[in-house]
Design an enzyme around this catalytic site. Structure first.
Site, mmCIF file in Angstrom:
data_model
loop_
_atom_site.group_PDB
_atom_site.id
_atom_site.type_symbol
_atom_site.label_atom_id
_atom_site.label_comp_id
_atom_site.label_asym_id
_atom_site.label_seq_id
_atom_site.Cartn_x
_atom_site.Cartn_y
_atom_site.Cartn_z
ATOM 1 N N LYS A 180 0.836 -1.199 0.000
ATOM 2 C CA LYS A 180 0.000 0.000 0.000
ATOM 3 C C LYS A 180 0.871 1.249 0.000
ATOM 4 O O LYS A 180 1.465 1.613 1.001
ATOM 5 C CB LYS A 180 -0.937 0.053 1.209
ATOM 6 C CG LYS A 180 -2.064 1.027 0.905
ATOM 7 C CD LYS A 180 -2.645 1.766 2.058
ATOM 8 C CE LYS A 180 -1.915 2.947 2.574
ATOM 9 N NZ LYS A 180 -1.876 4.131 1.695
ATOM 10 N N GLU A 255 9.724 1.668 10.549
ATOM 11 C CA GLU A 255 10.749 2.663 10.180
ATOM 12 C C GLU A 255 10.076 4.019 10.282
ATOM 13 O O GLU A 255 9.246 4.361 9.440
ATOM 14 C CB GLU A 255 11.226 2.419 8.743
ATOM 15 C CG GLU A 255 11.914 1.099 8.511
ATOM 16 C CD GLU A 255 13.318 1.063 9.078
ATOM 17 O OE1 GLU A 255 13.855 2.119 9.463
ATOM 18 O OE2 GLU A 255 13.879 -0.038 9.161
ATOM 19 N N CYS A 289 13.407 11.082 6.252
ATOM 20 C CA CYS A 289 13.440 10.679 7.655
ATOM 21 C C CYS A 289 14.827 10.889 8.225
ATOM 22 O O CYS A 289 14.993 11.191 9.394
ATOM 23 C CB CYS A 289 13.048 9.218 7.769
ATOM 24 S SG CYS A 289 14.094 8.140 6.779
ATOM 25 N N GLU A 392 9.708 16.751 14.202
ATOM 26 C CA GLU A 392 10.136 16.499 12.824
ATOM 27 C C GLU A 392 9.387 17.450 11.889
ATOM 28 O O GLU A 392 8.156 17.410 11.822
ATOM 29 C CB GLU A 392 9.826 15.047 12.438
ATOM 30 C CG GLU A 392 10.359 14.687 11.063
ATOM 31 C CD GLU A 392 10.011 13.254 10.654
ATOM 32 O OE1 GLU A 392 8.876 12.822 10.899
ATOM 33 O OE2 GLU A 392 10.876 12.581 10.079
HETATM 34 P P1 NAD Z 1 2.279 8.528 7.305
HETATM 35 O O1 NAD Z 1 2.535 7.841 8.587
HETATM 36 O O2 NAD Z 1 1.245 9.584 7.271
HETATM 37 O O3 NAD Z 1 1.879 7.504 6.168
HETATM 38 C C1 NAD Z 1 2.703 6.417 5.809
HETATM 39 C C2 NAD Z 1 1.850 5.360 5.150
HETATM 40 O O4 NAD Z 1 0.949 4.839 6.120
HETATM 41 C C3 NAD Z 1 0.970 5.874 4.016
HETATM 42 O O5 NAD Z 1 0.859 4.872 3.018
HETATM 43 C C4 NAD Z 1 -0.366 6.090 4.697
HETATM 44 O O6 NAD Z 1 -1.462 6.065 3.812
HETATM 45 C C5 NAD Z 1 -0.381 4.920 5.649
HETATM 46 N N1 NAD Z 1 -1.260 5.085 6.814
HETATM 47 C C6 NAD Z 1 -1.603 6.220 7.447
HETATM 48 N N2 NAD Z 1 -2.431 5.950 8.480
HETATM 49 C C7 NAD Z 1 -2.584 4.595 8.509
HETATM 50 C C8 NAD Z 1 -3.314 3.691 9.338
HETATM 51 N N3 NAD Z 1 -4.045 4.135 10.362
HETATM 52 N N4 NAD Z 1 -3.238 2.378 9.071
HETATM 53 C C9 NAD Z 1 -2.479 1.908 8.051
HETATM 54 N N5 NAD Z 1 -1.786 2.723 7.218
HETATM 55 C C10 NAD Z 1 -1.839 4.048 7.445
HETATM 56 O O7 NAD Z 1 3.698 9.087 6.829
HETATM 57 P P2 NAD Z 1 4.010 9.965 5.551
HETATM 58 O O8 NAD Z 1 3.555 11.359 5.828
HETATM 59 O O9 NAD Z 1 3.533 9.268 4.326
HETATM 60 O O10 NAD Z 1 5.614 9.892 5.525
HETATM 61 C C11 NAD Z 1 6.419 10.741 6.241
HETATM 62 C C12 NAD Z 1 6.926 10.074 7.496
HETATM 63 O O11 NAD Z 1 7.611 8.872 7.164
HETATM 64 C C13 NAD Z 1 7.954 10.922 8.221
HETATM 65 O O12 NAD Z 1 7.705 10.888 9.601
HETATM 66 C C14 NAD Z 1 9.264 10.231 7.901
HETATM 67 O O13 NAD Z 1 10.280 10.463 8.846
HETATM 68 C C15 NAD Z 1 8.855 8.813 7.842
HETATM 69 N N6 NAD Z 1 9.842 8.025 7.087
HETATM 70 C C16 NAD Z 1 10.651 7.145 7.763
HETATM 71 C C17 NAD Z 1 11.643 6.421 7.079
HETATM 72 C C18 NAD Z 1 12.566 5.472 7.798
HETATM 73 O O14 NAD Z 1 13.209 4.645 7.140
HETATM 74 N N7 NAD Z 1 12.684 5.527 9.113
HETATM 75 C C19 NAD Z 1 11.777 6.589 5.698
HETATM 76 C C20 NAD Z 1 10.942 7.497 5.049
HETATM 77 C C21 NAD Z 1 9.973 8.196 5.754
#
Ligand code: NAD
Length: 500
Positions: A180, A255, A289, A392
């Protein structure tokens, strides 16, 4: 360059074919102009159920999970080749919904997506089992088996690079999966899934569902037939998913976010540290991230370092991400741009000096007027206890902190809820040795910018995550050990019921 036309409608891909797509539609925008470029048909719980069922059938049919390793390696290498053969198309699709420069996408993200498949193809050619023959008369072997149906949930900031890592690892170890992507960035991944099928991935092994997190994502996480969850995204989302996974006893990796310290000691190679400080916060349009968003500089060099950083940041070329000369493109959405810019007001309100940026850029060409651009922003904080230094921001927003001693540097570096990456700049070996030991983060990059070594574990301490990704770490996560004990000569069980 080949022209690239995004699909009018992105749908789920289940059991080897795209589905028709339900009535709930979401617009997909080009962040550089704000124009709608495509539409997404959101998968509801019933569609998610069909995707998980397809993955389950493909797993239950032994063909996939018992495929000989050498055949699986050939398939993964075909996936690698297919990605490289379509690198330009994938980079353009990614650019159209993410806004990161085409050049960065082609050279880093898509190249990494291809490499992920090659890496795991090679990795599985070298794995070994275990044998225990110390107990008299018995031999015990431990083999590793795929876990089952994996839910792979990816964020929007590097959709193809991050999701392909999960897909390549899940498939390499014989799992089937449902991916997803973020609802904001479905384009390149949808094409990638098609390409992987054309390269030979069997129907049902790799399924794709699209839609919002609380709808499609939540249905996937809560599905009783999902066996494991690999999630990359925000810390709060991670908490929710892990709570649900815990209720169902599903293994998961998380992550999550970061607020990484980039520590520059006076003993650093000054020019390299300066270049790297800029790269660590402004590449990928600041949306990483692992960005070095808190730059900790030893006071004796801090005035010069901040002045030089400001000078360079002010000259960063902002503009059209399709132009190879562009260094900073738009942020991924209008709401995210407003949030990032909003941190300049938060910073000022909490007594932080904003020396550059904190606004949308002026003088963009008319064609980009509707885009979600933000200027590179530079702030200097008096201490570490502010929202600006703790939360962040996930944009091109650098916050400087000065330090006077080694202890103060480490205390400030470790002084957040996160612990993903620390960057360390010093040419004085004892400082490097001490600091790599004292920093509380999953990764420490010494005298380098982002250098992700796929063989090594990647992941965070504290609120930056649980579990790791990487070669061995993925082997542990995507397989289960099975212990098989056999007598080396026929054993004589106790003879119940014979009175002997
Ligand atoms: P997000 O948490 O809003 O969404 C991530 C994914 O989760 C999306 O596909 C979203 O649709 C899905 N999602 C959201 N709510 C959900 C739920 N309740 N159940 C299941 N899936 C759900 O994050 P984002 O805004 O897309 O990405 C940015 C974040 O990701 C930042 O905090 C960044 O630091 C982090 N990130 C971490 C890494 C790492 O390797 N540690 C890498 C890249 C990004």
């Amino acid at each position: 360059m080949t022209p690239c036309i995004p699909p009018e409608l992105v749908t789920s891909f289940i059991g080897g074919a795209p589905v028709k797509g339900g009535p709930q539609r979401l617009a997909v925008y080009y962040p550089a102009t704000g124009a709608q470029v495509s539409e997404l048909a959101e998968a509801d719980a019933a569609e998610v159920d069909r995707a998980v069922a397809a993955a389950r059938r493909a797993f239950a049919d032994r063909t996939w999970r018992l495929m000989p390793t050498e055949a699986r390696q050939t398939l993964l290498l075909a996936c690698h080749d297919a990605i490289l053969a379509h690198a330009d198309e994938l980079a353009r699709l990614e650019c159209l919904n993410l806004g990161v420069s085409l050049r960065e996408l082609r050279e880093r993200h898509i190249a990494r997506a291809a490499y992920n498949f090659r890496f795991f193809a090679e990795f599985i050619g070298q794995t070994r089992g275990e044998v225990y023959d110390q107990a008299a008369g018995y031999r015990t072997i431990v083999v590793r088996e795929p876990v089952g149906v994996a839910a792979l949930i990816a964020p929007w900031n590097a959709p193809t690079a991050l999701a392909s890592m999960k897909i390549a690892a899940a498939l390499a170890f014989g799992n089937t999966c449902v991916v997803k992507p973020s609802e904001q960035t479905p384009l390149a991944l949808a094409r990638l899934v098609e390409l992987l099928h054309l390269a030979g991935v069997p129907a049902g092994v790799l399924n794709l569902v699209n839609g919002r997190g609380p709808v499609t994502g939540a249905a996937l996480v809560a599905h009783p037939d999902v066996d494991l969850i690999s999630f990359t995204g925000g810390t709060e989302t991670g908490r929710q998913i892990m709570a649900e996974a815990g209720r169902r006893l599903k293994p998961c990796t998380m992550e999550l976010g970061g607020k990484s310290a980039n520590i520059v000691f006076a003993s650093a190679d000054y020019d390299r540290a300066l270049d790297a400080a800029l790269t660590s916060i402004y590449s990928n349009n600041g949306q990483q991230c692992l960005s070095g968003s808190r730059i900790l500089v030893e006071r004796s060099i801090s005035d010069r370092f901040i002045a030089d950083f400001l000078d360079r940041a002010a000259r960063i070329r902002i503009g059209d991400p399709m132009d190879d000369a562009t260094e900073l493109g738009p942020l991924a959405s209008g709401a995210h741009r407003d949030r990032v810019i909003g941190y300049a007001d938060i910073a000022r309100a909490e007594g932080i000096e904003v020396l550059l940026g904190g606004a949308a850029p002026a003088n963009l060409p008319d064609a980009l007027a509707g885009g979600y651009f933000a200027q590179p922003t530079v702030a200097v904080a008096p201490d570490n206890a502010r929202r600006t230094t703790q939360e962040e921001i996930f944009g091109p927003f650098a916050t400087f902190l000065r330090f006077d001693s080694y202890e103060e540097a480490i205390e400030k570096a470790n002084g957040t809820a996160f612990g993903l990456v620390s960057y360390l700049w010093s040419d004085y070996l004892p400082t490097v040795e001490r600091a790599t030991r004292d920093l509380r983060s999953g990764v420490v990059w010494v005298n380098t910018t982002m250098t992700r070594e796929l063989r090594a574990p990647f992941g965070g301490y504290k609120d930056s995550g649980v579990g790791r990704e990487g070669g061995e770490a993925c082997l542990q996560f995507y397989t289960e050990p099975k212990t098989v004990t056999t007598p080396s000569t026929p054993m004589s069980p106790r003879r119940f019921g014979l009175g002997t």
